[in-house]
Scaffold this active site. Structure first.
Site, PDB file in Angstrom:
ATOM      1  N   TYR A 149       0.796  -1.220   0.000  1.00 51.63           N
ATOM      2  CA  TYR A 149       0.000   0.000   0.000  1.00 51.63           C
ATOM      3  C   TYR A 149       0.828   1.270   0.000  1.00 51.63           C
ATOM      4  O   TYR A 149       0.287   2.358  -0.062  1.00 51.63           O
ATOM      5  CB  TYR A 149      -0.865   0.036   1.266  1.00 51.63           C
ATOM      6  N   ASP A 271      -5.374 -16.156   5.997  1.00 48.87           N
ATOM      7  CA  ASP A 271      -6.512 -16.872   5.387  1.00 48.87           C
ATOM      8  C   ASP A 271      -7.281 -17.662   6.450  1.00 48.87           C
ATOM      9  O   ASP A 271      -8.519 -17.643   6.482  1.00 48.87           O
ATOM     10  CB  ASP A 271      -6.066 -17.763   4.221  1.00 48.87           C
ATOM     11  N   ASP A 295      -6.721  -4.082   5.796  1.00 45.53           N
ATOM     12  CA  ASP A 295      -7.750  -3.456   4.968  1.00 45.53           C
ATOM     13  C   ASP A 295      -8.900  -4.444   4.748  1.00 45.53           C
ATOM     14  O   ASP A 295     -10.070  -4.134   4.981  1.00 45.53           O
ATOM     15  CB  ASP A 295      -7.107  -3.075   3.622  1.00 45.53           C
TER      16      ASP A 295
END
Ligand code: NAD
Length: 405
Positions: A149, A271, A295
């Site tokens: 990012y 995950d 995010d």
């Protein structure tokens, strides 16, 4: 006349009775929401007593600032936030067009607001897509300045992309397709540890029982894996007297917190963590994540408890913080006095907690919870709630004011 909040070198805030707090109503639905939110804030502070009051200072950012000053984020606004240390803003539209920067990203970068903090809890009977949203009570600390990012990218076929591809091939002996765009993912020990420190300090100050480091370190060993490792190291070095790792808790103490220890530090692979927050949400309270994982996780968790209209947030740095709703400026709803003001109002509650006015924060949260329970709610909630009556943004704000106690 108000006074500026003071901040000591160690970052501790000293809040006067009449702090000056800069605010940006925001673009689109922002002004509608701000009218409702300000009334709630002022009423709660007055009701909590102690001769306290906020001296609100409007500053400019976003579309209005662009029209009036030619800049979406004028230096004077940044100066005011630096001077007064704490600010609150409504949503800002990112104008579409080349060369116009996102105000939100610019704010985070310029003020080094390195943690995006988002508490997620359920307010019954807000409609939720899961069976037990009441089990969700988490607060996400997302690193804000690093990772993929951070904006170091080059388009395919650019000279820079070609140069980086050549260098990476030389260093790694691995082939990268020549028509690749390139993005860089730096994750530093410094950046990871200051974020994890904030999460641990928050957990200790609020009596939370765990901090979970969420990462993808099984695959990206030196970035995401670094985040995990440096997080554990910091917990041991700086908070070793009160923290214990989950591994040690089970290996040596049969899962029972030994005397003196207050906080379990654990980690999950990202995950698996997305499954965990759906299947066993009550096992998690404070989460610390690198930027991209954070995010995704923030929005997924917000959805679990009913979506954006109720999701508050803050971007926090060293001795400076900007509080904001997580939703955008929803231009199609602007000026109609219909949207849900709760996200900004709950962001205000976070702000009051941050400046040490916990009584005001609690009062606001309880009033929001009670107002939602009346089922007289804004359109976003009314659309899916049984026996609901749709009310305007100002009416819902007034209902929160009426429930302040
Ligand atoms: P958005 O959040 O504005 O809207 C998405 C959906 O959520 C819409 O259907 C809207 O009706 C609904 N919604 C949003 N806030 C609501 C509220 N308070 N009450 C009820 N419903 C609400 O997202 P978008 O349409 O993708 O973005 C619009 C603009 O906002 C863009 O310019 C974007 O860059 C900007 N944006 C700003 C921020 C910020 O300032 N922090 C965050 C996200 C997007």
């Amino acid at each position: 006349m108000g006074e500026a909040i003071a901040v000591t070198d160690s970052g501790t805030l000293q809040t006067p009775k009449n702090p000056v707090i800069p605010f940006v109503p925001g673009d689109g639905i922002g002004p509608d929401i701000w009218v409702a939110a300000k009334k709630v804030f002022d009423s709660a502070v007055a009701k909590a007593g102690g001769g306290r009051a906020i001296d609100w200072l409007e500053i400019q950012a976003g579309e209005k600032a662009l029209k009036e000053t030619g800049d979406t984020l004028p230096e004077a606004s940044l100066e005011a936030i630096r001077k007064y240390h704490v600010a609150i803003k409504g949503p800002l539209t990112t104008p579409v067009g080349k060369g116009i920067r996102s105000v939100n990203v610019a704010l985070r970068r310029t003020l080094d607001l390195y943690a995006c903090v988002r508490p997620v809890r359920y307010f019954p009977p807000v409609p939720s897509p899961v069976k037990h949203p009441e089990q969700v009570d988490m607060i996400v600390f997302r690193e804000n300045t690093e990772d993929v990012y951070c904006g170091i990218e080059w388009p395919k076929d650019s000279a820079e992309a070609r140069e980086v591809i050549a260098l990476v091939e030389k260093l790694s002996g691995r082939k990268i397709r020549e028509d690749s765009g390139i993005g860089i993912k730096p994750i530093s020990k410094f950046g990871s540890q200051r974020l994890v420190r904030m999460a641990i300090e928050y957990a200790l100050a609020h009596g939370k029982d765990s901090v979970t480091l969420v990462h993808k370190g099984n695959i990206m060993k030196f970035t995401e894996g670094g985040f995990r490792q440096w997080g554990y190291e910091l917990a041991k070095e700086a908070f070793g007297d009160v923290t214990i790792t989950e591994a040690e808790l089970w290996e040596k103490h049969n899962g029972k917190l030994p005397a003196g220890k207050k906080l379990v530090i654990k980690d999950r692979i990202a995950d698996a963590m997305f499954q965990q927050v759906l299947l066993s949400p009550s096992e998690y309270s404070v989460l610390a994540l690198p930027n991209l994982n954070g995010d995704y996780m923030s929005d997924a968790l917000a959805a679990q408890v009913g979506g954006l209209g109720m999701a508050p947030g803050a971007n926090i740095g060293h001795g400076v913080a900007v509080f904001e709703a997580t939703h955008g400026s929803s231009p199609k709803d602007a000026g109609q006095n219909k949207v849900n003001p709760s996200a900004v109002i709950l962001s205000g509650a976070m702000m009051f907690e941050y400046i040490g006015w916990n009584d005001v924060a609690t009062m606001i949260r309880q009033a929001v919870a009670k107002a939602v329970q009346t089922r007289h709610v804004t359109f976003d909630l009314a659309a899916q709630m049984e026996n609901a009556v749709q009310v305007s943004c100002t009416d819902f704000g007034d209902s929160i004011v009426a429930n302040l106690a």
